[in-house]
Motif scaffolding. Sequence first.
Motif, mmCIF file in Angstrom:
data_model
loop_
_atom_site.group_PDB
_atom_site.id
_atom_site.type_symbol
_atom_site.label_atom_id
_atom_site.label_comp_id
_atom_site.label_asym_id
_atom_site.label_seq_id
_atom_site.Cartn_x
_atom_site.Cartn_y
_atom_site.Cartn_z
ATOM 1 N N TRP A 408 -52.613 48.165 -0.885
ATOM 2 C CA TRP A 408 -53.886 48.141 -0.174
ATOM 3 C C TRP A 408 -54.759 46.975 -0.618
ATOM 4 C CZ3 TRP A 408 -54.026 51.158 3.890
ATOM 5 C CH2 TRP A 408 -53.273 52.336 3.898
ATOM 6 N N LYS A 409 -55.416 46.359 0.351
ATOM 7 C CA LYS A 409 -56.373 45.292 0.081
ATOM 8 C C LYS A 409 -57.650 45.551 0.870
ATOM 9 C CE LYS A 409 -57.108 40.285 0.470
ATOM 10 N NZ LYS A 409 -56.541 39.024 1.020
ATOM 11 N N TYR A 410 -58.762 45.538 0.172
ATOM 12 C CA TYR A 410 -60.077 45.767 0.777
ATOM 13 C C TYR A 410 -60.929 44.520 0.593
ATOM 14 C CZ TYR A 410 -64.917 47.447 1.063
ATOM 15 O OH TYR A 410 -66.251 47.601 1.366
ATOM 16 N N ILE A 411 -61.620 44.110 1.649
ATOM 17 C CA ILE A 411 -62.506 42.946 1.606
ATOM 18 C C ILE A 411 -63.873 43.351 2.139
ATOM 19 C CG2 ILE A 411 -62.835 40.527 2.260
ATOM 20 C CD1 ILE A 411 -59.882 40.412 3.027
ATOM 21 N N ILE A 412 -64.921 42.912 1.472
ATOM 22 C CA ILE A 412 -66.283 43.066 1.987
ATOM 23 C C ILE A 412 -66.889 41.682 2.154
ATOM 24 C CG2 ILE A 412 -67.068 43.464 -0.395
ATOM 25 C CD1 ILE A 412 -68.857 44.679 2.826
ATOM 26 N N ALA A 413 -67.386 41.396 3.343
ATOM 27 C CA ALA A 413 -68.043 40.122 3.628
ATOM 28 C C ALA A 413 -69.544 40.301 3.428
ATOM 29 C CB ALA A 413 -67.739 39.665 5.043
ATOM 30 N N PHE A 414 -70.125 39.609 2.466
ATOM 31 C CA PHE A 414 -71.530 39.802 2.142
ATOM 32 C C PHE A 414 -72.461 39.372 3.276
ATOM 33 C CE2 PHE A 414 -70.182 38.846 -2.484
ATOM 34 C CZ PHE A 414 -69.801 40.164 -2.681
ATOM 35 N N GLU A 415 -72.170 38.254 3.901
ATOM 36 C CA GLU A 415 -73.068 37.703 4.920
ATOM 37 C C GLU A 415 -73.157 38.602 6.149
ATOM 38 O OE1 GLU A 415 -75.436 34.393 6.668
ATOM 39 O OE2 GLU A 415 -74.906 34.971 4.629
ATOM 40 N N THR A 416 -72.008 39.108 6.595
ATOM 41 C CA THR A 416 -71.976 39.926 7.817
ATOM 42 C C THR A 416 -71.954 41.421 7.532
ATOM 43 O OG1 THR A 416 -69.556 39.930 7.890
ATOM 44 C CG2 THR A 416 -70.704 38.106 8.986
ATOM 45 N N GLU A 417 -71.689 41.805 6.279
ATOM 46 C CA GLU A 417 -71.546 43.205 5.850
ATOM 47 C C GLU A 417 -70.351 43.893 6.512
ATOM 48 O OE1 GLU A 417 -75.313 45.107 6.454
ATOM 49 O OE2 GLU A 417 -76.278 43.967 4.836
ATOM 50 N N LYS A 418 -69.413 43.113 7.016
ATOM 51 C CA LYS A 418 -68.207 43.690 7.596
ATOM 52 C C LYS A 418 -67.203 44.032 6.495
ATOM 53 C CE LYS A 418 -68.416 41.391 12.107
ATOM 54 N NZ LYS A 418 -67.727 40.471 13.069
ATOM 55 N N GLU A 419 -66.416 45.088 6.752
ATOM 56 C CA GLU A 419 -65.409 45.529 5.806
ATOM 57 C C GLU A 419 -64.024 45.452 6.449
ATOM 58 O OE1 GLU A 419 -66.927 49.116 3.266
ATOM 59 O OE2 GLU A 419 -67.779 49.317 5.273
ATOM 60 N N PHE A 420 -63.030 45.210 5.614
ATOM 61 C CA PHE A 420 -61.652 45.097 6.087
ATOM 62 C C PHE A 420 -60.738 45.845 5.127
ATOM 63 C CE2 PHE A 420 -64.097 41.372 7.164
ATOM 64 C CZ PHE A 420 -63.812 41.128 8.509
ATOM 65 N N LEU A 421 -59.742 46.533 5.694
ATOM 66 C CA LEU A 421 -58.727 47.206 4.891
ATOM 67 C C LEU A 421 -57.364 46.885 5.477
ATOM 68 C CD1 LEU A 421 -58.131 49.254 2.566
ATOM 69 C CD2 LEU A 421 -58.085 51.029 4.337
ATOM 70 N N TYR A 422 -56.473 46.401 4.627
ATOM 71 C CA TYR A 422 -55.139 46.028 5.089
ATOM 72 C C TYR A 422 -54.067 46.696 4.236
ATOM 73 C CZ TYR A 422 -57.654 42.276 7.507
ATOM 74 O OH TYR A 422 -58.518 41.565 8.311
ATOM 75 N N ASN A 423 -52.988 47.078 4.887
ATOM 76 C CA ASN A 423 -51.781 47.550 4.215
ATOM 77 C C ASN A 423 -50.837 46.355 4.144
ATOM 78 O OD1 ASN A 423 -49.257 48.560 3.534
ATOM 79 N ND2 ASN A 423 -49.501 50.447 4.726
#
Length: 469
Positions: A408-423
């Motif tokens: 699992w990989k999780y990313i948070i983008a500070f500028e847009t506050e968007k979140e991503f989760l990848y398998n």
Amino acid sequence: MYNTCINSPLQVVCLLLFFSLNCFSQDSTSNEIKPNIVFIIVDDLGYSDVEYMNQKEGIKTPNINKLTKTGMQFTDAYAAAPVCSPTRASIVAGKSPASVKITCHIPGMGMDKYLKKLNQGKRLKEATFLDHLPQEEITIAEALKIQGYATAYIGKWHLGGEGSIYTEDGIVNPKFNPDHQGFDVNIGGCAYGQPASYFSPYKNGTITDGPTGEYLTDRLGDEAINFIEQNKDRPFFLNLATYTVHTPLAAPDKIIEEHDGNTYFAMIEKLDQNVGKVMNTLADLNLLENTIVVFYSDNGGLWGNLPLKGKKGTLNEGGIRVPMVVNWKGKIKAGSVCNTPVSSVDFFPTFIELAGGISSAYPKLEGSSMVSLFNGKKNIGERPLYWHFPHHRKEGLSMGAAIRKGKWKYIIAFETEKEFLYNLDEDIAEQNNVLDTYPNKAKELAYNLRAWQREVDAEMPIENEDFKK
């Protein structure tokens, strides 16, 4: 938990007393000769910018291919940052960029000018970061010198201060250079993030000019060979940090012609030739069986990283997953492959263990030794890897933070506050954001990431008062 400095004579004594008890394998003895360590770090070489990946037709890297055939390829090797200076700091200090406070590339244009340019029109201002590696950091070179190693830094340093383009020789402050951080020899290492010229004269105060037109990659390879030859009878640590394949793209005309005008591929071929020169020298001196060679890149490439998404400067895999090969004749199984995720913070504890030292003498280290992986044992465990990159880049997903744990990989983008989760096991190209499908997993990883940021006292971006909504 994260104290890496040697604060008392007792710690030094412990190092000297116990280094002989910690060797490469369980059946090693204290009388075993310490292995030489050759660490080749390439600048901006992408995940698929080597021939053995079979992703880009026309790339020729027969010598690097040979490293994989006679050694171990790492499929999930990472840089601790998607740009160069932070990754280099993480290697030298054994700590995350967030801990050492160098989270972005040190700007040649100067800090003020850089920040003004990058913050313009953004909701958030970039977090603050240092412009050099603090001298109080205990470096891998200093630690290996305690173990009796000769040490050399040959090539790009980029931890030596801001504003290098305004200097005549790349030196902002000589006290920031490798020879003040535990390296006996420094050839080429200064504040430059890219060479003033790939051809002599180099305009670099830490390397003497060669004949007019001499190619920098060849020169650094020759200097590496000289160091090996001069220290063949004692343990040595050679950090060969090529300026190639960083821009400006440049290579000898003949090699460019052989690649139908593709200068980038020509630079890769020259890199490969010099890897071959180093390996041939080790072979000629009968040192291969007592030398571990690591081939690695400081971040993702700029020219495509198939099958990965993104490139240098992004938190997607293409910005942080890099090629890595480890070679040690007779010690590492030929043609082996390791799928365990590893990071640049792992090199410090790895090299200390190989040298017979003890990592616990440096309790601030944030990585894990990879020696057991070289032995074919995967006992590092499913540990989290972290990235903190509070900086704007034009190349893609940046200004954020990420964590990988297992698949699992999780990313948070500070500028847009968007979140991503990848398998990543099922989606190495990060095409499918499964955040809505596995919300609890995303929350778990987000919690772990925030806890780690607090633990290392990560610098955070702040609101930009000049931003107009």
